[in-house]
Design a protein around this motif. Structure first.
Motif, short mmCIF file in Angstrom:
data_model
loop_
_atom_site.label_atom_id
_atom_site.label_comp_id
_atom_site.label_asym_id
_atom_site.label_seq_id
_atom_site.Cartn_x
_atom_site.Cartn_y
_atom_site.Cartn_z
N LEU A 88 15.69 4.15 -7.91
CA LEU A 88 14.92 4.71 -6.79
C LEU A 88 14.08 3.63 -6.12
N LEU A 89 13.70 2.60 -6.88
CA LEU A 89 12.91 1.50 -6.32
C LEU A 89 13.64 0.82 -5.17
N ILE A 90 14.97 0.82 -5.22
CA ILE A 90 15.74 0.20 -4.15
C ILE A 90 15.47 0.91 -2.82
N ILE A 91 15.26 2.23 -2.87
CA ILE A 91 14.96 3.00 -1.66
C ILE A 91 13.49 2.84 -1.28
N LEU A 92 12.60 3.09 -2.24
CA LEU A 92 11.16 3.00 -1.94
C LEU A 92 10.78 1.60 -1.46
N GLY A 93 11.34 0.59 -2.10
CA GLY A 93 11.04 -0.79 -1.71
C GLY A 93 12.11 -1.37 -0.81
N GLY A 94 12.64 -0.56 0.07
CA GLY A 94 13.74 -0.99 0.94
C GLY A 94 13.44 -2.23 1.76
N LEU A 95 12.19 -2.39 2.20
CA LEU A 95 11.84 -3.57 2.99
C LEU A 95 12.00 -4.84 2.16
N PHE A 96 11.55 -4.79 0.91
CA PHE A 96 11.67 -5.96 0.04
C PHE A 96 13.13 -6.28 -0.24
N VAL A 97 13.96 -5.25 -0.34
CA VAL A 97 15.40 -5.45 -0.52
C VAL A 97 15.98 -6.12 0.72
N LEU A 98 15.58 -5.63 1.89
CA LEU A 98 16.07 -6.19 3.15
C LEU A 98 15.72 -7.67 3.28
N GLU A 99 14.49 -8.01 2.95
CA GLU A 99 14.05 -9.41 3.03
C GLU A 99 14.85 -10.29 2.08
N THR A 100 15.08 -9.80 0.86
CA THR A 100 15.82 -10.58 -0.13
C THR A 100 17.27 -10.76 0.29
N VAL A 149 0.83 -1.20 0.00
CA VAL A 149 0.00 0.00 0.00
C VAL A 149 0.87 1.25 0.00
N MET A 150 1.88 1.28 0.86
CA MET A 150 2.73 2.47 0.97
C MET A 150 3.59 2.69 -0.27
N VAL A 151 4.17 1.63 -0.80
CA VAL A 151 5.07 1.79 -1.96
C VAL A 151 4.28 2.15 -3.21
N PHE A 152 3.14 1.49 -3.44
CA PHE A 152 2.33 1.83 -4.61
C PHE A 152 1.73 3.23 -4.46
N GLY A 153 1.37 3.59 -3.23
CA GLY A 153 0.89 4.95 -2.99
C GLY A 153 1.96 5.98 -3.32
N ALA A 154 3.21 5.65 -2.97
CA ALA A 154 4.32 6.55 -3.29
C ALA A 154 4.47 6.71 -4.80
N TYR A 155 4.35 5.61 -5.52
CA TYR A 155 4.48 5.69 -6.98
C TYR A 155 3.34 6.48 -7.61
N MET A 156 2.17 6.44 -6.99
CA MET A 156 1.06 7.25 -7.48
C MET A 156 1.43 8.73 -7.42
N PHE A 157 2.03 9.16 -6.31
CA PHE A 157 2.44 10.56 -6.19
C PHE A 157 3.60 10.89 -7.13
N VAL A 158 4.52 9.96 -7.31
CA VAL A 158 5.61 10.16 -8.26
C VAL A 158 5.05 10.39 -9.66
N ASN A 159 4.08 9.57 -10.06
CA ASN A 159 3.47 9.70 -11.38
C ASN A 159 2.74 11.02 -11.54
N ILE A 160 2.03 11.45 -10.50
CA ILE A 160 1.32 12.72 -10.57
C ILE A 160 2.31 13.87 -10.73
N THR A 218 9.11 0.34 6.24
CA THR A 218 8.64 0.68 4.90
C THR A 218 8.30 2.16 4.80
N GLY A 219 7.62 2.68 5.81
CA GLY A 219 7.27 4.10 5.81
C GLY A 219 8.50 4.99 5.76
N ILE A 220 9.54 4.61 6.50
CA ILE A 220 10.79 5.38 6.49
C ILE A 220 11.42 5.32 5.10
N CYS A 221 11.43 4.14 4.48
CA CYS A 221 12.01 3.98 3.14
C CYS A 221 11.24 4.81 2.11
N VAL A 222 9.91 4.78 2.21
CA VAL A 222 9.08 5.54 1.28
C VAL A 222 9.31 7.04 1.46
#
Length: 364
Positions: A282-294, A194-205, A345-349
């Motif tokens: 930039l996805l590496i920062i926005l999706g930092g949690l997914f990077v951490l898990e991987t 929710v947070m990462v896709f929401g961030a991309y929505m604002f990036v696109n706008i 995730t919120g901090i990364c976003v």
């Protein structure tokens, strides 16, 4: 902008109501989740919980997007259709994985090689189409570019088509598997999504408001060369709404799981947004949690193999990987792990959006 509101709202409604229907139907059909034997013992109580809820997320997103376009009387764009193709295509690979798990009554579905072949086919089709001159707009912009990108294309590095396709495959495979690894606790991947896709929505706008195709916005350090940024925002809003609706039922204690159908689809969509918006790094920062898990899984496997080769006995860096299970084994409650990982995730976003905006301000 109306399309963004309609897309997100419709997807939220369809997901919220559709997930309730899916819970009833999947329970009746016996589509229950199998639990890995080497995981935390507390998860064994989840065996039999309906899975494949990602089907609802995908359907709600597609319905939200096309419903919004129908309401405002606008045609879909090439970028949005490509993103939806990647979203549905990677979800289909996950769906096959879930079906095998259910039919074979085991926690492992598709073999890793078969899953990777499926993701590769979808990623390459997406990459070839997104680079095709047939999909150029009137300014000569294709949906994807031949440059490495951070916040915008790094213009002095032009890559051959084969290398670009390889990078697209890598991004799609890595992001899909990253979200898949994160999907191990009730609401964890959904809430982070929710947070990462929401961030991309604002990036696109923002990219649409500062689009290079507008009169007076032709300075490369201020405007963005992105094809169809506003329509990408509609898709991002629809996915955000769909995840919100699903999270209502997926929050602890989860009444349904998204399964690989949902996690691979969400990962594919994130990869697609990064590629189509020229924000791959930039996805590496926005999706930092997914990077951490991987990274936690990679380190766990590497540590075990190296120590086994050197000492003859394999040692683990974490009690169990991915890392969210490690904290469970330390005694943290599942809800505590989820909320704290949402905070990460919120901090990364926030950091990613801050870097995105700061780059634009620095160019003024």
């Amino acid at each position: 902008m109306r399309a963004i509101l309609f897309g997100g709202g419709l997807a939220l409604l369809v997901s919220l109501l559709g997930t309730r229907v899916a819970i009833n139907q999947f329970t009746r059909l016996g589509y229950g989740q199998e639990i890995r034997d080497d995981g935390p013992t507390s998860h064994h109580t989840k065996r039999g919980t309906p899975t494949m809820g990602g089907v609802v997320i995908i359907f709600a997103t597609v319905a939200g997007y096309f419903g919004a376009k129908l309401i405002i009387g606008d045609l879909p764009t090439a970028s949005a259709l490509l993103l939806l193709f990647l979203f549905v295509g990677t979800g289909l690979v996950g769906f096959l994985d879930d079906v095998i798990k259910i039919s074979k009554q085991r926690s492992l579905g598709l073999r890793s090689k078969a899953k990777m072949i499926g993701l590769t086919v979808v990623a390459l089709i997406f990459g070839i189409l997104s680079l095709s001159p047939w999909l150029e707009d009137d300014r000569g912009q294709t949906p994807a570019s031949r440059h490495i990108s951070f916040i915008r294309d790094i213009g002095w590095i032009t890559l051959p088509t084969v290398v670009v396709l390889l990078l697209i495959w890598l991004i799609v495979a890595a992001t899909s598997n990253g979200v898949n690894l994160t999907d191990g606790l009730d609401g964890l991947a959904t809430g982070a999504g929710v947070m990462v896709f929401g961030a991309y929505m604002f990036v696109n706008i923002w990219q649409n408001n500062q689009w290079c195709g507008q009169t007076g916005l032709d300075q490369p350090n201020l405007c963005y060369e992105v094809r169809d940024p506003l329509d990408l925002a509609v898709v991002a809003a629809a996915i955000t709404g769909a995840c919100f609706g699903f999270l209502w039922w997926n929050a602890s204690p989860a009444a349904i799981f998204m399964g690989d159908t949902g996690s691979l689809a969400l990962g594919g969509a994130l990869a697609g947004l990064a590629i189509l918006t020229r924000t791959e790094l930039l996805l590496i920062i926005l999706g930092g949690l997914f990077v951490l898990e991987t990274v936690s899984v990679v380190l766990q496997v590497a540590t075990f193999k190296v120590t086994k080769r050197v000492t003859g006995t394999g040692r683990r860096l974490f009690r169990i990987a991915p890392i969210h299970h490690h904290f469970e084994m330390l005694g943290w409650e599942q809800v505590t792990v989820v909320i704290r990982f949402w905070i990460i995730t919120g901090i990364c976003v926030a950091a990613g959006l801050g870097v995105f905006y700061a780059e634009w301000v620095a160019g003024i």
